[in-house]
Write a protein that holds these residues in place. Structure first.
Motif, short mmCIF file in Angstrom:
data_model
loop_
_atom_site.label_atom_id
_atom_site.label_comp_id
_atom_site.label_asym_id
_atom_site.label_seq_id
_atom_site.Cartn_x
_atom_site.Cartn_y
_atom_site.Cartn_z
N UNK A 277 21.27 -15.97 66.91
CA UNK A 277 21.36 -17.28 66.25
C UNK A 277 20.10 -17.64 65.47
N UNK A 278 19.31 -16.63 65.11
CA UNK A 278 18.16 -16.86 64.23
C UNK A 278 18.62 -16.63 62.80
N UNK A 283 19.36 -13.07 58.21
CA UNK A 283 19.25 -12.81 56.77
C UNK A 283 18.39 -11.58 56.50
N UNK A 284 17.40 -11.38 57.34
CA UNK A 284 16.48 -10.26 57.15
C UNK A 284 17.10 -8.93 57.57
N UNK A 285 17.93 -8.94 58.61
CA UNK A 285 18.36 -7.68 59.22
C UNK A 285 19.86 -7.40 59.16
N UNK A 286 20.70 -8.44 59.07
CA UNK A 286 22.14 -8.23 59.05
C UNK A 286 22.63 -7.84 57.65
N UNK A 287 23.75 -7.11 57.58
CA UNK A 287 24.36 -6.87 56.27
C UNK A 287 25.02 -8.15 55.76
N UNK A 292 27.07 -17.80 60.92
CA UNK A 292 26.94 -18.21 62.34
C UNK A 292 28.20 -17.88 63.13
N UNK A 293 28.43 -16.58 63.32
CA UNK A 293 29.69 -16.12 63.91
C UNK A 293 29.50 -15.43 65.26
N UNK A 294 28.33 -15.57 65.85
CA UNK A 294 28.03 -14.85 67.08
C UNK A 294 28.73 -15.47 68.29
N UNK A 301 17.77 -17.46 69.86
CA UNK A 301 17.30 -17.58 68.48
C UNK A 301 16.13 -16.64 68.17
N UNK A 302 15.83 -15.72 69.07
CA UNK A 302 14.84 -14.70 68.77
C UNK A 302 13.39 -15.07 68.98
N UNK A 303 13.13 -16.17 69.68
CA UNK A 303 11.72 -16.57 69.83
C UNK A 303 10.94 -15.56 70.67
N UNK A 304 11.61 -14.88 71.60
CA UNK A 304 10.92 -13.86 72.38
C UNK A 304 10.42 -12.74 71.50
N UNK A 305 11.24 -12.31 70.55
CA UNK A 305 10.85 -11.25 69.62
C UNK A 305 9.75 -11.74 68.70
N UNK A 306 9.91 -12.93 68.14
CA UNK A 306 8.89 -13.48 67.23
C UNK A 306 7.54 -13.61 67.93
#
Length: 570
Positions: A277-278, A283-287, A292-294, A301-306
């Motif tokens: 949900x990031x 936008x950076x990684x998906x084709x 917002x279809x997850x 939302x990817x805060x752990x990765x960021x």
């Protein structure tokens, strides 16, 4: 940061309370460490609690007992024929060497009990090394009443996995419910389910306490946290990692409106569930197109990765797909909220369902795995609009199987038509007009599809041609469990989008689940697990359970390695 500035201190700090995080916490505590689990929401379980719950654990001790003896050479051959070079070979080997041991460890030391499936084909059963069962495992049913007052702290499953407003069911349960008026065995099984559910509601539970699928797995892990008195904080959000001399030494979190500084003497395990949900990372990684279809929780939302990347970690790049895909239909409610339905295993493989693009043409084997189905959408979209695509069926199919949120057996569906979720027309031309697709193309596709059904062979896409296809079809339909005609109006359709059931792209790690920096060296004190970790499957989808299997396995590996790491080691 000096020691006097810490507000709290533990050996191992775990960020995220899904399968990977809880497996890490349980392992670290068993290995002698003090542990704190942080969960940013008010519920335990993460995406695990809303998942199907399957765990792919090749070479587990139950495989031979259920009729599928396995060898490392066989499963390694299958990995090479599916994952190949989409993920580092050492990580694939590390997983295969550790997953069965992780299952045994959890079985011995926790409430996590898994049962190998006697028949459950790998998703590419025609490739060398595939197995027809034994490798995928399911959590045993769990009695939610054993959680006591903490039952309300467990994340509820998706509403689509429940009936009667709160009763969880499996595919077997669903088949019994549909056949309850046809066979005594199904009536008896159905009555047992319903009576248990109403008993729970009369006793004041907000939903049924007979837990299955991923909710049972999350509950079993949660019960172990409670039994072992592992501390956990809800509503505690990670804000940053604290580093010193190149090591991760702790974290700053927000809890109850204030910043709390927690020292982690041996390590921090980041397991926040990925970035589905990031908008930035999608936008950076998906084709394209994406949206917002997850099916994952919106808090992922990817805060752990960021935050891990801000501390020196890097995102993997060797994957073939950034996510694990699933076709998703979306109901827009009058109040502006949405209901998403993942078309995983129930309707697409059944005889009489066809998928088409904007040209009215088929583009994929409808019985393929959910991941392969969406890959087919993206391939077709390069030349013909296919996102969204359309699942089409006729009246007998609808009454027998249903379609997404439209339930079978004459149940009410007018509200779905009014909401624009379900399309219905007396003729195929009328349906094409409603969908805005080519009527001639649709009519021609249906004609071909019906001829294939009569011949019991799909000459274009091979629907029903593999053991996995037929596994999800209608066992009463012979000889092809997946092919049936589409003839009798009214005709129905739903739009499906390129949704996902989690991300495959994440933090690069080594075989110890240590996060790696830009030079490929481990960052002391920093680990990743679950969907925050770069998938060992590299964005391929070999079999059911290939997200939870690695989550439990590398969660265990991370917890063990951190527990035996001294605070001054590198």
């Amino acid at each position: 940061m000096t020691a006097t500035q810490w507000d709290h201190e533990v050996d191992v700090l775990v960020i995220g309370a899904g399968a990977g995080g809880m497996a890490a916490a349980i392992t670290a505590q068993i290995e002698g460490s003090s542990v704190l689990v942080l969960e940013k929401t008010d519920r335990i379980g993460g995406a695990t609690a809303v998942s199907g719950g399957a765990v792919w654990a090749p070479l587990n001790s139950q495989s031979a007992r259920v009729g599928h003896p396995d060898t490392f050479e066989k499963v390694w051959t299958y990995m090479q024929n599916t994952v190949g070079n989409a993920a580092p070979e050492d990580m694939q080997r590390a997983y295969l060497n550790a997953c069965a041991e992780a299952v045994e460890f959890l079985d011995k030391h926790s409430e996590v009990k898994l049962a190998a499936r006697a028949y459950s084909p790998d998703y590419h059963p025609d490739r060398e090394g595939a197995a027809l069962g034994g490798r995928s495992m399911d959590p045993l049913m769990f009695d939610g009443r054993l959680l006591g007052k903490h039952f309300r702290e467990l994340r509820d499953p998706l509403p689509e996995f429940m009936v009667l407003g709160g009763m969880m069911i499996t595919m077997t349960d669903a088949n019994h419910l549909l056949a309850a008026m046809r066979t005594f065995a199904s009536w008896k099984a159905s009555m047992k389910l319903v009576l248990r559910f109403f008993s729970d509601r009369l006793r004041g539970y907000h939903r049924g306490t007979r837990l299955v699928l991923g909710n049972a797995l999350a509950a079993r892990l949660f019960k172990t946290l409670l039994d072992r008195r592992i501390d956990y904080w809800l509503n505690a959000s990670l804000k940053s990692l604290v580093t010193s001399d190149g090591q991760v030494t702790g974290a700053q979190i927000e809890r109850a409106g204030r910043v709390v500084r927690i020292r982690a003497k041996r390590g921090v395990v980041v397991a926040t569930g990925g970035f589905a949900w990031s908008e930035k990372l999608r936008k950076q990684l998906y084709p394209e197109p994406t949206g917002p279809w997850s099916m994952f929780p919106k808090t992922n939302v990817g805060e752990g990765i960021d935050i891990a990347c801000a501390a020196g970690a890097t995102i993997g790049t060797d994957h073939v797909s950034p996510a694990f895909w699933a076709p998703v239909s979306i109901l827009e409610r009058a109040d502006g909220t949405q209901v998403r339905y993942p078309h995983l295993v129930w309707d697409r493989a059944k005889p009489g369902l066809m998928a088409v693009n904007a040209a009215g043409r088929r583009f994929v084997n409808e019985s393929s795995s959910y991941h392969e189905f969406v890959l087919g959408m993206y391939r077709s979209h390069q030349t013909v609009p296919t996102v969204p695509a359309f699942l089409v069926c006729d009246s007998p199919f609808m009454e027998r199987w249903g379609l997404g949120l439209a339930l079978p057996g004459g149940r009410p569906r007018e509200h779905l038509i009014r909401a624009g979720y379900l399309y219905r027309a007396d003729t195929l031309d009328g349906l094409a007009a409603q969908l805005g697709i080519d009527a001639k193309g649709l009519a021609d596709s249906v004609d071909r599809f019906n001829r294939y059904a009569e011949a019991n062979e799909d000459l274009e896409f091979g629907k029903g041609s593999t053991a996995y296809n037929r596994y999800l079809g209608d066992p009463g339909q012979k000889p092809n469990a997946c092919l049936g005609p589409l003839r009798q109006g009214p005709f129905y359709a739903v739009k499906v989008y390129a949704g996902d059931i989690g991300t495959a792209c994440g933090i690069r790690c080594n075989e110890h689940a240590q996060a790696l920096d830009a030079s490929g060296q481990p960052i002391p004190g920093l680990y990743a697990a679950g969907n925050d970790m770069q998938s060992v499957m590299g964005g391929e989808y070999p079999a059911p359970g290939i997200t939870l299997g690695p989550a439990l396995t590398f969660g265990r590996i991370a917890g063990r390695h951190a527990a035996h790491r001294s605070s001054d080691s590198r």
